[in-house]
Design an enzyme around this catalytic site. Structure first.
Site, PDB file in Angstrom:
ATOM      1  N   ASP A 126      42.206  39.694  51.605  1.00  0.00           N
ATOM      2  CA  ASP A 126      41.388  38.717  52.326  1.00  0.00           C
ATOM      3  C   ASP A 126      42.192  37.484  52.730  1.00  0.00           C
ATOM      4  OD1 ASP A 126      41.755  37.738  49.792  1.00  0.00           O
ATOM      5  OD2 ASP A 126      39.689  37.090  49.491  1.00  0.00           O
ATOM      6  N   GLU A 138      47.992  33.876  37.548  1.00  0.00           N
ATOM      7  CA  GLU A 138      49.321  33.554  38.086  1.00  0.00           C
ATOM      8  C   GLU A 138      50.188  32.867  37.030  1.00  0.00           C
ATOM      9  OE1 GLU A 138      46.231  32.831  41.421  1.00  0.00           O
ATOM     10  OE2 GLU A 138      46.446  32.446  39.281  1.00  0.00           O
TER      11      GLU A 138
END
Length: 462
Positions: A318, A401
């Site tokens: 996306d 992350e």
């Protein structure tokens, strides 16, 4: 005193002399014009024959070594080369080879021009790009490499994907490590779609990893939703402009989806379609779910088992990507970073650079993270990943992350490479697609014998 006859003779002589002088002047001017034109033509031909792109001013880029310049230029000259795969896919072997010969012949004509040095560098890579492989053994015994494909499961009833072994010849080049691995499987996803899907392609595109330019491994988590096929299509046609790339599409599901396989086949980017469902313990929680973690960890396991060099990148379907970031990241030695736009209230998530050095991170939510960066804002060398065998992404929402980058320690800030003009450009955006409700059921009685019955099978239901 002259007689009238003598006067006439004198006048005629003067007129004749003036005409001769005028003729000589015209002839002289014409001679000068022709000579000047010839000189200009010679100078023009000489100017056109000069190499149009000087090596010191061709393209300003951040290659990590001078030896990578030719591959960088070649990646732009031959950026549509993935179309060879798409063209050859679904055609006979002879047609695929004919397409390849056409590109080679065109390139050979270009090599006779003064810019042959650039074309030759592109041609050196052209000989190693990904092409459909022949299942029959070649007659030549030189430089034979056995390539074993992997078995891929599909969701179709009675869909069987076979594992085959193909043998191919590779040109002998001292500067390139020819084959890491390749994939070639028969696509049964189209057959499982019935008449609605049609059989657009018979075989999947292949991937041959070469060392020049370094291969890219794009890990894309995905899951079933109304926007899934649209977003995969958008990302896929972006990746189609990138050379030497394998797309790892990993779905949060227990089995593959034939609609996804059909979409990936149609796009034509070399891919692996895998599944990695989220563990049940996280599905049942009422708190935020660690979406995409099992998918990305599955991609890391795949690279540890199948790749030895190159660069990995987590590219969500996306997001929006400028293809320049792919050319820059592929030369990452350990870890590289860059800004990502449209992230949180700050509008961007980025490393903070002062005097060319990484000073910190700018993000709308720091949250006690050591590396407060977006998933689309960093890439990792495959070799560096192999040196960290326990590196993985944690099942901790908001800290995926940070946890992954921490697991790559020891990693000093000075070792992090700063891309996108030292983080002064935005080449990736966290755009996100507007969520759409599930489609209403089709009135089969009224529309059962129309084209809507075909489209019906492509829609996502509750």
């Amino acid at each position: 005193m002259l007689l009238p006859q003598a006067k006439d003779i004198k006048l005629n002589g003067n007129v004749s002399n003036s005409k001769m002088g005028l003729g000589k002047s015209i002839k002289m001017y014409l001679t000068i014009f022709v000579a000047t034109t010839c000189v200009y033509m010679v100078l023009y031909q000489y100017h056109m024959s000069r190499q149009p792109l000087a090596t010191n001013e061709v393209i300003k880029h951040t290659d990590k070594s001078s030896s990578s310049a030719s591959s960088f230029i070649a990646s732009y000259l031959w950026s549509p080369m993935s179309s060879i795969n798409a063209t050859a896919m679904g055609q006979g072997e002879g047609q695929g080879q004919a397409q390849m010969q056409l590109h080679v012949s065109n390139a050979t004509e270009l090599s006779s021009s003064p810019s042959a040095s650039i074309v030759e560098s592109a041609m050196s890579f052209l000989s190693t790009v990904s092409l459909p492989l022949s299942l029959s053994s070649p007659s030549s015994s030189d430089a034979k490499t056995n390539i074993t494909t992997t078995t891929t499961t599909t969701a179709a009833a009675a869909a069987v994907t076979t594992t085959t072994t193909a043998t191919t010849t590779t040109p002998t080049t001292t500067t390139t490590e020819k084959l890491l691995r390749t994939t070639r499987t028969t696509s049964h996803a189209h057959n499982s779609m019935g008449s609605a899907g049609g059989v657009a392609h018979k075989t999947r595109s292949t991937f041959i990893a070469v060392s020049e330019p370094p291969p890219l491994y794009i890990i894309t988590p995905t899951y079933r939703r109304p926007e899934q096929l649209a977003e995969l299509t958008r990302l896929g046609y972006t990746l189609k402009h990138v050379l030497n790339l394998l797309w790892l599409v990993i779905e949060d599901a227990n089995r593959t989806n034939p609609l996804v396989a059909h979409t990936l086949d149609r796009i034509g980017v070399p891919y692996e379609y895998l599944v990695a469902p989220m563990p049940e313990q996280y599905k049942l929680t009422k708190r935020a779910k660690p979406r995409g973690v099992s998918n990305r960890n599955r991609g890391l396991d795949y690279l540890r088992a199948n790749a030895t060099e190159g660069v990995l990148y987590f590219a969500d379907d996306d997001n929006t990507y400028d293809i320049n970031i792919f050319e820059q990241m592929r030369y990452t030695k350990k870890v590289s970073m860059w800004p990502v736009g449209l992230v949180t209230k700050t509008g961007v998530s980025s490393p903070i650079i002062r005097n060319g050095k990484l000073e910190g991170y700018y993000d709308g939510w720091i949250g006690g993270r050591k590396y407060p960066v977006d998933m689309a804002g960093f890439a990792v060398s495959v070799k560096f990943l192999h040196e960290r065998p326990h590196a993985k992404m944690p099942f901790k929402p908001g800290y995926e992350e940070d946890g992954f980058l921490r697991s790559l320690s020891p990693l000093d800030n000075a070792e992090i490479e700063l891309l996108a003009d030292e983080c002064r450009e935005i080449l990736t955006w966290h755009t996100q697609t507007k969520k759409n409700p599930a489609a209403l059921a089709l009135n089969v009685t009224r529309y059962g014998n129309t084209n809507l019955a075909f489209i019906e099978k492509l829609l996502v239901r509750p």
